[in-house]
Design a protein around this motif. Sequence first.
Motif, PDB file in Angstrom:
ATOM      1  N   ILE A   4       0.837  -1.205   0.000  1.00 24.70           N
ATOM      2  CA  ILE A   4       0.000   0.000   0.000  1.00 24.70           C
ATOM      3  C   ILE A   4       0.870   1.251   0.000  1.00 24.70           C
ATOM      4  O   ILE A   4       0.570   2.241  -0.667  1.00 24.70           O
ATOM      5  N   ASN A   7       2.464   1.883  -3.460  1.00 25.62           N
ATOM      6  CA  ASN A   7       1.533   1.927  -4.587  1.00 25.62           C
ATOM      7  C   ASN A   7       1.184   3.385  -4.898  1.00 25.62           C
ATOM      8  O   ASN A   7       0.638   4.091  -4.043  1.00 25.62           O
ATOM      9  N   PHE A  10      -2.295   4.927  -3.904  1.00 23.14           N
ATOM     10  CA  PHE A  10      -2.608   5.334  -2.539  1.00 23.14           C
ATOM     11  C   PHE A  10      -1.770   6.517  -2.059  1.00 23.14           C
ATOM     12  O   PHE A  10      -1.958   6.979  -0.940  1.00 23.14           O
ATOM     13  N   ARG A  11      -0.843   6.973  -2.901  1.00 26.08           N
ATOM     14  CA  ARG A  11       0.063   8.039  -2.470  1.00 26.08           C
ATOM     15  C   ARG A  11      -0.662   9.315  -2.026  1.00 26.08           C
ATOM     16  O   ARG A  11      -0.341   9.868  -0.969  1.00 26.08           O
ATOM     17  N   LEU A  13      -3.649   9.766  -0.724  1.00 29.98           N
ATOM     18  CA  LEU A  13      -4.305   9.533   0.572  1.00 29.98           C
ATOM     19  C   LEU A  13      -3.279   9.439   1.691  1.00 29.98           C
ATOM     20  O   LEU A  13      -3.490   9.990   2.778  1.00 29.98           O
TER      21      LEU A  13
END
Length: 229
Positions: A4, A7, A10-11, A13
């Motif tokens: 996560i 990735n 998702f950066r 967030l």
Amino acid sequence: MSSIFINPLFRPLLEIIRSSRNGIVYGGKIRFSHALVINLLYRSGPLRPRLISILKATRDHAQVLASFAIIYKTCVIILKGETFLGPKQMGLCKFLAGCIGSWIVYSQHFNIFHPGITHQITLYCYSRVTLAVGKILLDLYLNHAQPSFRNYQGNLINYGNLNNQQQKKLRSIVYNKTWKYFAVLTWGLVMFIYHYQPQYLQSSLRHSMAYIYDVEMDTWGNLREFLGI
């Protein structure tokens, strides 16, 4: 789970969460020490209510910084998207994001956050912004107007003909001189206002000034009383 954090999906967030976490940590550290000192110096009474007050102030400060961080980072991510301003307009994106975040958190338009804390943080930033803008304007003037100055030998020399070290030294001299005038005017005005209309000053500033300067009516019967121990 570790996938996560690497990735790219998702950066954005993770950046929002990390920024809010840092706001909580920084706000907690700053306000806890400040509230602790204020309570020890200016307040008396049972220990429990004072500790609750310290923890509440710490929570409120952390909440303000974390909330602004969440709103600001979210707005930047949205505004720099291709459907809005785009990544090439990052300066404008961050300006607008700051305005939106401050409208919600610092302006007290919604009366959600502690007004005393939002005022203190905003005034702190205002003083820094004022000094920064002054330096920016000075650099713009020096670079575009290319004024002439007299060197130690009394000869006129154009700003553009100075080397980098000489330009840096000249700007430092101007910064120091303007800071002197700024400091003199600021402290002259604050002492005058404190004497003339002290109720208009921020409460913690007013209390600290009363503690430090209003000693005319104090009486001391011995050295222990004089030292306040």
